[in-house]
Design a protein around this motif. Structure first.
Motif, PDB file in Angstrom:
ATOM      1  N   LEU A  32     -16.304 -15.794  28.130  1.00 48.45           N
ATOM      2  CA  LEU A  32     -16.013 -14.641  28.364  1.00 48.45           C
ATOM      3  C   LEU A  32     -15.855 -14.445  30.182  1.00 48.45           C
ATOM      4  O   LEU A  32     -16.866 -15.160  30.541  1.00 48.45           O
ATOM      5  CB  LEU A  32     -17.268 -13.553  28.068  1.00 48.45           C
ATOM      6  N   GLU A  33     -14.943 -13.971  30.564  1.00 47.63           N
ATOM      7  CA  GLU A  33     -14.809 -13.835  32.083  1.00 47.63           C
ATOM      8  C   GLU A  33     -14.812 -12.379  32.446  1.00 47.63           C
ATOM      9  O   GLU A  33     -14.107 -11.589  32.131  1.00 47.63           O
ATOM     10  CB  GLU A  33     -13.375 -14.427  32.546  1.00 47.63           C
ATOM     11  N   VAL A 103     -11.223 -13.280  22.892  1.00 44.13           N
ATOM     12  CA  VAL A 103     -12.345 -12.890  22.974  1.00 44.13           C
ATOM     13  C   VAL A 103     -12.254 -11.192  22.553  1.00 44.13           C
ATOM     14  O   VAL A 103     -13.442 -10.578  22.824  1.00 44.13           O
ATOM     15  CB  VAL A 103     -12.803 -12.803  24.547  1.00 44.13           C
ATOM     16  N   THR A 104     -11.372 -10.939  22.267  1.00 47.31           N
ATOM     17  CA  THR A 104     -11.316  -9.572  21.728  1.00 47.31           C
ATOM     18  C   THR A 104     -11.255  -9.245  20.442  1.00 47.31           C
ATOM     19  O   THR A 104     -11.162  -8.288  19.891  1.00 47.31           O
ATOM     20  CB  THR A 104      -9.992  -8.723  22.239  1.00 47.31           C
ATOM     21  N   ASP A 105     -11.096 -10.518  19.617  1.00 50.02           N
ATOM     22  CA  ASP A 105     -11.273 -10.491  18.262  1.00 50.02           C
ATOM     23  C   ASP A 105     -12.762 -10.508  17.663  1.00 50.02           C
ATOM     24  O   ASP A 105     -13.503 -11.539  18.200  1.00 50.02           O
ATOM     25  CB  ASP A 105     -10.643 -12.106  17.715  1.00 50.02           C
ATOM     26  N   VAL A 116     -20.743 -17.306  26.571  1.00 46.88           N
ATOM     27  CA  VAL A 116     -21.054 -17.629  28.022  1.00 46.88           C
ATOM     28  C   VAL A 116     -20.149 -16.820  28.611  1.00 46.88           C
ATOM     29  O   VAL A 116     -18.898 -16.918  28.795  1.00 46.88           O
ATOM     30  CB  VAL A 116     -20.678 -19.179  27.860  1.00 46.88           C
ATOM     31  N   LEU A 117     -20.821 -16.004  29.611  1.00 52.57           N
ATOM     32  CA  LEU A 117     -20.297 -15.104  30.676  1.00 52.57           C
ATOM     33  C   LEU A 117     -20.314 -15.832  31.952  1.00 52.57           C
ATOM     34  O   LEU A 117     -21.078 -16.392  32.381  1.00 52.57           O
ATOM     35  CB  LEU A 117     -21.103 -14.042  30.726  1.00 52.57           C
ATOM     36  N   VAL A 118     -19.001 -15.848  32.434  1.00 45.84           N
ATOM     37  CA  VAL A 118     -18.731 -16.374  33.599  1.00 45.84           C
ATOM     38  C   VAL A 118     -18.392 -14.981  34.517  1.00 45.84           C
ATOM     39  O   VAL A 118     -17.548 -14.263  34.452  1.00 45.84           O
ATOM     40  CB  VAL A 118     -17.467 -17.196  33.734  1.00 45.84           C
ATOM     41  N   VAL A 127     -22.256  -5.623  37.646  1.00 41.90           N
ATOM     42  CA  VAL A 127     -22.276  -4.276  36.730  1.00 41.90           C
ATOM     43  C   VAL A 127     -21.437  -4.738  35.655  1.00 41.90           C
ATOM     44  O   VAL A 127     -21.584  -4.453  34.593  1.00 41.90           O
ATOM     45  CB  VAL A 127     -22.141  -3.116  37.573  1.00 41.90           C
ATOM     46  N   GLY A 128     -20.325  -5.369  36.091  1.00 41.14           N
ATOM     47  CA  GLY A 128     -19.282  -5.587  34.914  1.00 41.14           C
ATOM     48  C   GLY A 128     -19.801  -6.724  34.265  1.00 41.14           C
ATOM     49  O   GLY A 128     -19.384  -6.487  32.912  1.00 41.14           O
ATOM     50  N   ALA A 129     -20.633  -7.505  34.636  1.00 40.10           N
ATOM     51  CA  ALA A 129     -21.245  -8.709  33.615  1.00 40.10           C
ATOM     52  C   ALA A 129     -21.794  -7.906  32.674  1.00 40.10           C
ATOM     53  O   ALA A 129     -21.882  -8.257  31.540  1.00 40.10           O
ATOM     54  CB  ALA A 129     -21.638  -9.703  34.624  1.00 40.10           C
ATOM     55  N   TYR A 130     -22.706  -6.995  33.037  1.00 41.17           N
ATOM     56  CA  TYR A 130     -23.555  -6.264  32.080  1.00 41.17           C
ATOM     57  C   TYR A 130     -23.013  -5.534  30.898  1.00 41.17           C
ATOM     58  O   TYR A 130     -23.326  -5.623  29.947  1.00 41.17           O
ATOM     59  CB  TYR A 130     -24.663  -5.612  32.794  1.00 41.17           C
ATOM     60  N   ARG A 131     -21.922  -4.745  31.566  1.00 38.79           N
ATOM     61  CA  ARG A 131     -21.113  -4.116  30.669  1.00 38.79           C
ATOM     62  C   ARG A 131     -20.414  -4.973  29.522  1.00 38.79           C
ATOM     63  O   ARG A 131     -20.562  -4.540  28.306  1.00 38.79           O
ATOM     64  CB  ARG A 131     -20.281  -3.128  31.397  1.00 38.79           C
ATOM     65  N   LEU A 132     -19.905  -6.249  30.034  1.00 40.75           N
ATOM     66  CA  LEU A 132     -19.038  -7.022  28.959  1.00 40.75           C
ATOM     67  C   LEU A 132     -20.070  -7.660  28.115  1.00 40.75           C
ATOM     68  O   LEU A 132     -19.858  -7.819  26.903  1.00 40.75           O
ATOM     69  CB  LEU A 132     -18.454  -8.116  29.952  1.00 40.75           C
TER      70      LEU A 132
END
Length: 361
Positions: A32-33, A103-105, A116-118, A127-132
């Motif tokens: 996840l980016e 990633v949207t499926d 895994v969040l990059v 903030v965007g990472a937490y929201r995602l």
């Protein structure tokens, strides 16, 4: 051993599976980016290499038309179709899947072993990472792993971001993340070689089905689970020894359970267990079932049509230019005559064998 032989043996393992049942489980990680210093796709290979950590892994970078594969630890991927691509690595492989379609499926998120969040290290990125993370963890399976990679910042700043994000994820999402690593900058001096294959028309769902069709002890959550095709009556096909992978498929005649001229292919396939796969003398694929299982034949035919290239590679006497035929076995003459009007070949069972029922004119 030439390339074609290696591919056939890999495909045979996909269907038949090795003799041992102690197979290590594959793992699927969804990349996840978040907000990154530059376009996210440039960080995918670097992040995947960090995740591989010198072990066997493959990055599958997916768009709406193609799958771009980058291999780590096992040489270049050499394949022309998605089925060939996913059949090559041994069991226990790490598959790193990236791309907006995946990633949207929700199905992709649901079957993932790890998310895994990059992300970058500035305030907006955090903030965007937490929201995602909050968005995707809600659709993931219970107990899914969560990893973080901090990109585009020096280690000191990345460590501070990791501490804040990890504490927030523990407190508000009840997950225990792990820090996979830090990528202070991109290294583009030695780009990785990648292989590109066409994306099947079914899209990300087909990609996930192909990954879950591999021999492994990991549970499958797909709509077409791998099932063991039952052996024919009075015939038992012994498993191939692990040291002798030939032949690529087990073929055994069974005149009592199949119409004349058909040879059973007793290999593990994601077909309904009541449907048997057979081949005729011209190399045509036949799907055989009793009258009570007629409803399963069309779904089996649909699967076989989509995966015909894989069947051709796994069973040497199947010909790709031959039509797929459904055969129905019926024990009542009147029902046989009615069913003969349908899109299949009907065979009437009697004490001496089977009698083909002609289609009404």
């Amino acid at each position: 051993m030439n390339r074609t032989r290696r591919e056939i043996e890999a495909l045979a393992d996909l269907f038949v599976g090795p003799a041992s049942t102690e197979l290590p489980g594959d793992r699927i990680a969804i990349l996840l980016e978040g907000h990154l210093p530059v376009r996210g796709a440039l960080w995918r290979v670097a992040a995947a290499e960090l995740m591989a950590a010198s072990k066997l892994a493959t990055l599958l970078d997916v768009d709406d038309r193609q799958v771009h594969a980058t291999s780590f630890g096992g040489g270049p991927c050499d394949a022309s179709t998605l089925e060939h691509l996913v059949a090559r690595p041994p069991a226990g492989h790490l598959w790193i899947v990236a791309g907006s379609e995946v990633v949207t499926d929700p199905q992709a998120i649901e079957v993932a072993d790890e998310l895994v969040l990059v992300t970058g290290a500035d305030q907006a990125a955090v903030v965007g990472a937490y929201r995602l993370a909050k968005q995707v963890i809600g659709t993931a399976s219970a107990g899914v792993g969560v990893g973080l990679i901090i990109a585009g910042s020096p280690h000191a700043q990345a460590e501070d971001v990791w501490n804040r994000l990890a504490d927030t994820l523990r407190t508000h999402l009840s997950v225990e993340p792990r820090l996979i690593g830090v990528l202070p900058k991109l290294d583009v001096s030695d780009p990785q070689t990648r292989t590109t294959v066409p994306m099947p028309s079914e899209g990300a769902a087909m990609l996930l089905d192909a990954l879950h069709a591999r021999p492994s002890e990991r549970p499958t959550n797909t709509t077409e689970p791998m099932m063991e095709v039952p052996s024919p009556p009075l015939t038992r096909i012994p498993p191939a020894p692990a040291s002798l992978p030939d032949p690529v498929a087990f073929l055994t005649p069974d005149k009592h359970a199949l119409p004349d001229g058909l040879t059973a292919c007793d290999i593990s396939l994601p077909l309904p267990p009541e449907v048997r796969l057979a081949v005729d003398a011209t190399g045509g694929v036949h799907l055989v079932a009793a009258e009570s299982a007629v409803a399963s034949l069309e779904s089996a035919r649909h699967w076989a049509e989509r995966h015909l290239p894989l069947l051709v590679a796994a069973v040497s006497n199947i010909q790709s230019d031959r039509p797929i035929v459904c055969d129905v076995l019926v024990d009542d003459y009147h029902r046989a005559a009615e069913l003969a009007r349908g899109p299949w070949q009907v065979h009437l069972l009697h004490e001496d064998g089977m009698l083909p029922v002609p289609r009404p004119s």
